[in-house]
Write an enzyme that holds these catalytic residues in place. Structure first.
Site, short mmCIF file in Angstrom:
data_model
loop_
_atom_site.label_atom_id
_atom_site.label_comp_id
_atom_site.label_asym_id
_atom_site.label_seq_id
_atom_site.Cartn_x
_atom_site.Cartn_y
_atom_site.Cartn_z
N GLU A 36 0.88 -1.18 0.00
CA GLU A 36 0.00 0.00 0.00
C GLU A 36 0.91 1.23 0.00
OE1 GLU A 36 -3.31 1.07 -0.16
OE2 GLU A 36 -2.32 3.02 0.10
N CYS A 44 -12.38 4.06 1.39
CA CYS A 44 -13.50 4.01 2.34
C CYS A 44 -13.10 4.53 3.72
CB CYS A 44 -14.03 2.57 2.44
SG CYS A 44 -15.24 2.38 3.74
N CYS A 49 -16.06 6.84 2.77
CA CYS A 49 -17.27 6.53 3.55
C CYS A 49 -17.17 6.91 5.03
CB CYS A 49 -17.58 5.03 3.49
SG CYS A 49 -17.23 4.25 1.93
N LYS A 52 -16.48 10.71 5.77
CA LYS A 52 -17.67 11.41 5.22
C LYS A 52 -18.86 11.27 6.17
CE LYS A 52 -20.53 9.27 3.35
NZ LYS A 52 -20.48 8.69 2.04
N TYR A 181 -23.08 11.17 -6.09
CA TYR A 181 -22.99 10.87 -4.65
C TYR A 181 -22.16 11.92 -3.90
CZ TYR A 181 -24.28 5.78 -4.86
OH TYR A 181 -24.90 4.58 -4.98
N GLU A 185 -23.52 14.71 -1.28
CA GLU A 185 -23.21 14.50 0.14
C GLU A 185 -22.42 15.68 0.71
OE1 GLU A 185 -23.19 9.61 0.32
OE2 GLU A 185 -21.27 10.63 0.24
N ARG A 208 -28.49 11.52 -11.19
CA ARG A 208 -28.93 10.73 -12.34
C ARG A 208 -28.77 9.25 -12.01
NH1 ARG A 208 -26.35 8.72 -16.81
NH2 ARG A 208 -24.35 9.62 -16.22
N ALA A 345 -26.91 3.57 -0.13
CA ALA A 345 -27.41 4.78 0.52
C ALA A 345 -26.61 5.96 0.02
CB ALA A 345 -27.24 4.66 2.03
N HIS A 440 -45.32 0.36 14.69
CA HIS A 440 -45.95 1.65 14.87
C HIS A 440 -45.47 2.32 16.14
CE1 HIS A 440 -49.09 4.60 14.31
NE2 HIS A 440 -49.42 4.45 15.57
N GLU A 445 -43.33 2.04 8.56
CA GLU A 445 -44.60 1.29 8.47
C GLU A 445 -45.34 1.60 7.17
OE1 GLU A 445 -47.87 2.43 11.28
OE2 GLU A 445 -46.40 3.91 11.97
P1 NDP Z 1 -20.88 9.82 -9.47
O1 NDP Z 1 -20.73 8.98 -10.66
O2 NDP Z 1 -21.88 9.48 -8.45
O3 NDP Z 1 -21.16 11.32 -9.91
C1 NDP Z 1 -20.31 11.99 -10.79
C2 NDP Z 1 -20.97 13.28 -11.16
O4 NDP Z 1 -20.06 14.06 -11.91
C3 NDP Z 1 -22.21 13.09 -11.98
O5 NDP Z 1 -23.16 14.05 -11.61
C4 NDP Z 1 -21.70 13.34 -13.41
O6 NDP Z 1 -22.68 13.85 -14.27
C5 NDP Z 1 -20.67 14.41 -13.14
N1 NDP Z 1 -19.62 14.41 -14.14
C6 NDP Z 1 -18.93 13.37 -14.63
N2 NDP Z 1 -18.03 13.76 -15.54
C7 NDP Z 1 -18.16 15.09 -15.65
C8 NDP Z 1 -17.53 16.07 -16.42
N3 NDP Z 1 -16.58 15.76 -17.29
N4 NDP Z 1 -17.91 17.36 -16.28
C9 NDP Z 1 -18.88 17.68 -15.40
N5 NDP Z 1 -19.52 16.79 -14.62
C10 NDP Z 1 -19.16 15.51 -14.76
O7 NDP Z 1 -19.41 9.91 -8.87
P2 NDP Z 1 -18.85 10.42 -7.49
O8 NDP Z 1 -17.49 10.93 -7.80
O9 NDP Z 1 -19.81 11.30 -6.80
O10 NDP Z 1 -18.71 9.07 -6.69
C11 NDP Z 1 -17.95 8.01 -7.28
C12 NDP Z 1 -18.55 6.68 -6.89
O11 NDP Z 1 -18.21 6.39 -5.55
C13 NDP Z 1 -20.08 6.66 -6.92
O12 NDP Z 1 -20.58 6.34 -8.20
C14 NDP Z 1 -20.40 5.60 -5.91
O13 NDP Z 1 -20.38 4.36 -6.55
C15 NDP Z 1 -19.26 5.71 -4.91
N6 NDP Z 1 -19.67 6.48 -3.72
C16 NDP Z 1 -20.56 5.89 -2.88
C17 NDP Z 1 -21.01 6.56 -1.78
C18 NDP Z 1 -22.00 5.90 -0.90
O14 NDP Z 1 -22.15 4.68 -0.98
N7 NDP Z 1 -22.73 6.66 -0.09
C19 NDP Z 1 -20.53 7.90 -1.44
C20 NDP Z 1 -19.60 8.43 -2.41
C21 NDP Z 1 -19.20 7.74 -3.49
P3 NDP Z 1 -23.70 12.89 -15.05
O15 NDP Z 1 -24.66 12.37 -14.04
O16 NDP Z 1 -24.34 13.81 -16.03
O17 NDP Z 1 -22.88 11.82 -15.69
#
Ligand code: NDP
Length: 464
Positions: A36, A44, A49, A52, A181, A185, A208, A345, A440, A445
């Protein structure tokens, strides 16, 4: 197992996936090495995670103090101290990092605090000690890195979530770019801590991929809580200057002044500079390592799990992939990871908990859907006077009655999604929900008391 190699398994990357595989293989008596380059625990534990969620808790107290007034409390003026939060968070992260290392050490794995790169199909070069080791099998579990948008002018003036965990002081105003995400967040975290927060997203609604009723409620509540949400806009440049030190220009020439700009525009598989070409390992267009159903690359003794494979970037998924891999490779029990009905989540405010298909996704696969939808004010918001709602949605295949997805936005949605996932994984039908007694008074519920569909969808069209 052959003694021709130094190790039976060498793991590159000490995150959730890598550590689990290394620990389990070592516990089976295999000779395991793990490298590492930064800190054990990976995204994480160290910069994702865990810290955060601690930040999310911190950011919720302000609202709780306000809400307490309706329940009779008279609290004095509250003050927040960022350095205290950072110090306590760092302490907790270090504790968890220690547990990760201990799990490896106590099972006899060799730990290398070094960057590791391929020198050949069985050879790994450890840059820290300038030493090369060999292994019969090699697991790549290097995770992902933030997309730094390096074609954006001024991207170097921005932070990502990595730096957000270590800022010397709390920003006064922040502009966050992205609608996924991390963007959502952190918008909740900073706004909750009193930072003037703007979220800029290129699409027409945030999150999305999530069910629309759920993402719409989150967007609406974020705006109510003071986050400025700018949709259908791109950053065109970021510069020093403006009123607070940073200025963002959008594609309609709007200027946004702030002191901190955060990029949250997705994450990319971390394979750069790993020397995969020296081992003949194939990657895809994002740099992700291509794997088969058993997490094997095109070079059968080289394996990959977690975010670096770009399957489903979630900690429990990486851990599950590693556990399956150990069964397949070392226990003679071929097991492929199951990526179906994975609950997730989003620790937005309100929180999202979801499992299974969103309505729009179910429409593409099923001819007739029954949709059960409830939108209501959770009980806690009555006396507090907080004008915020909660949403719950059940998507059902009308022909088989099978519950295809459940989507929740509101307090404790993540906790609910975890338990719902068991029922959905078992193939629960709507009638199973109906014959389940309510607890309840709870918000949950509602999930077992929506007896009539709110509307039906036939061939993708809503019919009331
Ligand atoms: P996400 O894929 O969730 O979101 C990325 C965002 O950036 C989207 O809104 C996307 O738009 C936008 N985007 C991507 N490329 C560009 C660009 N070139 N210009 C402008 N906007 C752009 O990624 P995150 O980085 O937020 O998180 C990464 C992953 O980590 C998540 O997908 C998830 O799997 C994991 N994660 C999980 C969490 C949890 O379990 N609570 C918390 C944080 C992360 P568009 O939608 O239009 O593509």
């Amino acid at each position: 197992m052959s003694k021709r190699y130094d190790y039976d398994l060498f793991v590159i990357g000490g995150g959730s996936g890598g550590v689990r595989a290394g620990r389990l293989a070592a516990a089976l008596g295999k000779r395991v090495g793990i490298a590492e380059e930064y800190r054990f625990g990976g995204t994480c534990v160290i910069r994702g995670c865990v810290p955060k969620k601690l930040f999310v808790y911190a950011s919720q107290f302000g609202k709780s103090f306000e809400d307490s007034a309706g329940f009779g409390w008279r609290a004095g003026p509250a003050e927040f101290d960022w350095p205290t939060l950072i110090a306590n968070k760092d302490q907790e992260v270090s504790r968890l990092e220690g547990l990760y290392r201990k799990g490896l050490e106590s099972n006899g794995a060799d730990i290398f605090e070094s960057r590791a790169v391929f020198e050949g199909p069985h050879d790994i070069h450890l840059l820290g000690t300038d030493r090369t080791v060999s292994a019969e099998r090699i697991l790549v579990a290097t995770g992902g890195v933030a997309n730094l948008l390096d074609t954006l002018p001024g991207h170097h003036l921005c932070i990502t979530s990595n730096e957000a965990f270590h800022l010397d002081s709390l920003p006064k105003s922040i502009v966050i770019y992205g609608g996924g995400y991390i963007a959502v967040e952190f918008a909740g975290i900073f706004a909750g801590l009193g930072v003037m927060t703007t979220l800029v997203y290129r699409g027409d609604h945030i999150l999305r991929g999530f069910d629309h009723d759920v993402s719409a409620l989150v967007q609406e509540t974020m705006i109510k809580r003071g986050v400025r949400v700018v949709l259908n806009r791109h950053f065109t440049k970021v510069e020093e200057g403006g009123v607070f030190g940073r200025q963002v220009t959008l594609d309609d020439d709007t200027l946004l002044d702030c002191d901190t700009v955060m990029l949250a525009a997705g994450r990319l598989p971390y394979t750069a500079g790993l020397g995969l070409e020296k081992a003949g390992v194939e990657t895809g267009h994002k740099g992700e390592i291509k794997v088969d159903a058993y997490s094997r690359t095109n070079v059968p003794h080289i394996l990959a799990v977690g975010d670096v494979t770009d399957r489903m970037a979630l900690t429990p998924v990486a851990i599950h992939e590693s556990m399956c891999l150990i069964e397949t490779e070392f226990r003679n029990n071929p097991t492929s990871p199951d990526h179906d009905m994975v609950a997730t989540a989003v620790f937005s405010q309100p929180e999202i908990g979801t499992v299974g298909l969103a309505e729009y996704a179910a429409c593409m696969e099923y001819e007739r859907l029954d949709i059960y939808l409830a939108r209501f004010r959770p009980m806690k918001n009555t006396l507090s006077g907080r004008n915020e709602q909660m949403v719950m949605k059940i998507v059902v295949d009308a022909d088989s009655e099978r519950v295809l997805g459940v989507h929740i936005a509101g307090p404790e949605a993540g906790e609910m999604a975890q338990t719902l996932a068991i029922a959905l994984k078992m193939g629960a039908k709507k009638s199973d929900f109906d014959r389940t007694m309510a607890v309840h008074p709870t918000a949950a519920e509602e999930l077992v008391t929506m007896y009539q569909p709110s509307y039906r969808v036939v061939n993708g069209k809503r019919v009331d």
